[in-house]
Design a protein around this motif. Structure first.
Motif, PDB file in Angstrom:
ATOM      1  N   PRO A 142       0.818  -1.225   0.000  1.00  0.00           N
ATOM      2  CA  PRO A 142       0.000   0.000   0.000  1.00  0.00           C
ATOM      3  C   PRO A 142       0.847   1.268   0.000  1.00  0.00           C
ATOM      4  O   PRO A 142       1.991   1.275   0.443  1.00  0.00           O
ATOM      5  N   GLY A 143       0.245   2.334  -0.519  1.00  0.00           N
ATOM      6  CA  GLY A 143       0.881   3.645  -0.500  1.00  0.00           C
ATOM      7  C   GLY A 143      -0.100   4.675   0.024  1.00  0.00           C
ATOM      8  O   GLY A 143      -1.311   4.465   0.001  1.00  0.00           O
ATOM      9  N   TYR A 144       0.436   5.767   0.505  1.00  0.00           N
ATOM     10  CA  TYR A 144      -0.432   6.851   0.967  1.00  0.00           C
ATOM     11  C   TYR A 144      -1.201   7.435  -0.212  1.00  0.00           C
ATOM     12  O   TYR A 144      -0.700   7.463  -1.343  1.00  0.00           O
ATOM     13  N   ALA A 145      -2.391   7.928   0.053  1.00  0.00           N
ATOM     14  CA  ALA A 145      -3.223   8.515  -1.003  1.00  0.00           C
ATOM     15  C   ALA A 145      -2.487   9.654  -1.703  1.00  0.00           C
ATOM     16  O   ALA A 145      -2.536   9.777  -2.930  1.00  0.00           O
ATOM     17  N   ALA A 146      -1.783  10.491  -0.942  1.00  0.00           N
ATOM     18  CA  ALA A 146      -1.059  11.618  -1.533  1.00  0.00           C
ATOM     19  C   ALA A 146       0.064  11.133  -2.452  1.00  0.00           C
ATOM     20  O   ALA A 146       0.335  11.747  -3.487  1.00  0.00           O
ATOM     21  N   THR A 147       0.698  10.030  -2.102  1.00  0.00           N
ATOM     22  CA  THR A 147       1.766   9.462  -2.934  1.00  0.00           C
ATOM     23  C   THR A 147       1.196   8.928  -4.236  1.00  0.00           C
ATOM     24  O   THR A 147       1.736   9.180  -5.319  1.00  0.00           O
ATOM     25  N   LEU A 148       0.097   8.205  -4.144  1.00  0.00           N
ATOM     26  CA  LEU A 148      -0.543   7.665  -5.343  1.00  0.00           C
ATOM     27  C   LEU A 148      -1.040   8.786  -6.254  1.00  0.00           C
ATOM     28  O   LEU A 148      -0.944   8.686  -7.474  1.00  0.00           O
ATOM     29  N   GLU A 149      -1.528   9.850  -5.656  1.00  0.00           N
ATOM     30  CA  GLU A 149      -1.974  11.014  -6.425  1.00  0.00           C
ATOM     31  C   GLU A 149      -0.789  11.669  -7.137  1.00  0.00           C
ATOM     32  O   GLU A 149      -0.894  12.062  -8.298  1.00  0.00           O
ATOM     33  N   ALA A 150       0.351  11.778  -6.473  1.00  0.00           N
ATOM     34  CA  ALA A 150       1.547  12.364  -7.082  1.00  0.00           C
ATOM     35  C   ALA A 150       1.997  11.537  -8.284  1.00  0.00           C
ATOM     36  O   ALA A 150       2.405  12.085  -9.315  1.00  0.00           O
ATOM     37  N   ILE A 151       1.901  10.233  -8.167  1.00  0.00           N
ATOM     38  CA  ILE A 151       2.255   9.349  -9.275  1.00  0.00           C
ATOM     39  C   ILE A 151       1.289   9.544 -10.435  1.00  0.00           C
ATOM     40  O   ILE A 151       1.695   9.670 -11.589  1.00  0.00           O
ATOM     41  N   ARG A 152      -0.007   9.592 -10.136  1.00  0.00           N
ATOM     42  CA  ARG A 152      -1.014   9.804 -11.182  1.00  0.00           C
ATOM     43  C   ARG A 152      -0.773  11.125 -11.901  1.00  0.00           C
ATOM     44  O   ARG A 152      -0.790  11.194 -13.140  1.00  0.00           O
ATOM     45  N   ILE A 153      -0.517  12.177 -11.156  1.00  0.00           N
ATOM     46  CA  ILE A 153      -0.283  13.495 -11.737  1.00  0.00           C
ATOM     47  C   ILE A 153       0.959  13.478 -12.633  1.00  0.00           C
ATOM     48  O   ILE A 153       0.957  14.066 -13.719  1.00  0.00           O
ATOM     49  N   ALA A 154       2.012  12.789 -12.208  1.00  0.00           N
ATOM     50  CA  ALA A 154       3.234  12.696 -13.015  1.00  0.00           C
ATOM     51  C   ALA A 154       2.950  11.996 -14.344  1.00  0.00           C
ATOM     52  O   ALA A 154       3.416  12.441 -15.403  1.00  0.00           O
ATOM     53  N   PHE A 155       2.201  10.914 -14.297  1.00  0.00           N
ATOM     54  CA  PHE A 155       1.856  10.199 -15.525  1.00  0.00           C
ATOM     55  C   PHE A 155       0.979  11.050 -16.436  1.00  0.00           C
ATOM     56  O   PHE A 155       1.194  11.107 -17.646  1.00  0.00           O
ATOM     57  N   GLU A 156      -0.007  11.708 -15.876  1.00  0.00           N
ATOM     58  CA  GLU A 156      -0.891  12.536 -16.690  1.00  0.00           C
ATOM     59  C   GLU A 156      -0.147  13.723 -17.287  1.00  0.00           C
ATOM     60  O   GLU A 156      -0.401  14.097 -18.436  1.00  0.00           O
ATOM     61  N   ALA A 157       0.794  14.293 -16.547  1.00  0.00           N
ATOM     62  CA  ALA A 157       1.593  15.403 -17.069  1.00  0.00           C
ATOM     63  C   ALA A 157       2.461  14.947 -18.242  1.00  0.00           C
ATOM     64  O   ALA A 157       2.788  15.745 -19.129  1.00  0.00           O
ATOM     65  N   ALA A 158       2.805  13.664 -18.263  1.00  0.00           N
ATOM     66  CA  ALA A 158       3.608  13.106 -19.349  1.00  0.00           C
ATOM     67  C   ALA A 158       2.750  12.700 -20.545  1.00  0.00           C
ATOM     68  O   ALA A 158       3.270  12.200 -21.542  1.00  0.00           O
ATOM     69  N   GLY A 159       1.424  12.885 -20.446  1.00  0.00           N
ATOM     70  CA  GLY A 159       0.553  12.613 -21.579  1.00  0.00           C
ATOM     71  C   GLY A 159      -0.200  11.299 -21.536  1.00  0.00           C
ATOM     72  O   GLY A 159      -0.751  10.876 -22.539  1.00  0.00           O
ATOM     73  N   LEU A 160      -0.239  10.650 -20.379  1.00  0.00           N
ATOM     74  CA  LEU A 160      -1.004   9.413 -20.277  1.00  0.00           C
ATOM     75  C   LEU A 160      -2.395   9.682 -19.735  1.00  0.00           C
ATOM     76  O   LEU A 160      -2.609  10.616 -18.972  1.00  0.00           O
ATOM     77  N   GLU A 161      -3.316   8.850 -20.140  1.00  0.00           N
ATOM     78  CA  GLU A 161      -4.702   8.917 -19.676  1.00  0.00           C
ATOM     79  C   GLU A 161      -5.060   7.542 -19.124  1.00  0.00           C
ATOM     80  O   GLU A 161      -4.802   6.521 -19.758  1.00  0.00           O
ATOM     81  N   PHE A 162      -5.632   7.515 -17.939  1.00  0.00           N
ATOM     82  CA  PHE A 162      -6.045   6.254 -17.333  1.00  0.00           C
ATOM     83  C   PHE A 162      -7.440   5.898 -17.834  1.00  0.00           C
ATOM     84  O   PHE A 162      -8.331   6.740 -17.876  1.00  0.00           O
ATOM     85  N   ILE A 163      -7.615   4.641 -18.228  1.00  0.00           N
ATOM     86  CA  ILE A 163      -8.876   4.163 -18.779  1.00  0.00           C
ATOM     87  C   ILE A 163      -9.563   3.320 -17.711  1.00  0.00           C
ATOM     88  O   ILE A 163      -8.994   2.335 -17.236  1.00  0.00           O
ATOM     89  N   PRO A 164     -10.798   3.681 -17.321  1.00  0.00           N
ATOM     90  CA  PRO A 164     -11.504   2.902 -16.301  1.00  0.00           C
ATOM     91  C   PRO A 164     -11.966   1.545 -16.837  1.00  0.00           C
ATOM     92  O   PRO A 164     -11.987   1.321 -18.051  1.00  0.00           O
TER      93      PRO A 164
END
Length: 75
Positions: free
Chosen positions: A32-54
């Motif tokens: 497990p990771g902290y919510a803030a850590t997981l959010e930072a990872i998501r933001i980094a990926f999205e800033a690089a041009g990735l989109e998460f597909i549900p």
């Protein structure tokens, strides 16, 4: 999968998300990771041009997002 799509190593993601490489490794190992850590990872990926597909019957995933008008030349 997102890290592989960008051809990033563990340290690349860690640097872009402002976390440690050990944290990336731990999360990728299923711990497990902290919510803030997981959010930072998501933001980094999205800033690089990735989109998460549900989940939509075909499974969750990532893809490169379409460029925004502001990202296009003369846009």
């Amino acid at each position: 999968m997102a890290r592989a799509a960008l051809k990033w190593g563990v340290r690349d993601l860690a640097s872009r998300a402002s976390i440690t490489a050990a944290t990336v490794t731990r999360i990728e190992a299923g711990r497990p990771g902290y919510a803030a850590t997981l959010e930072a990872i998501r933001i980094a990926f999205e800033a690089a041009g990735l989109e998460f597909i549900p989940e939509n019957g075909g499974g969750v995933g990532v893809r490169f997002s379409k460029p925004k008008e502001s990202d296009l030349p003369d846009g």
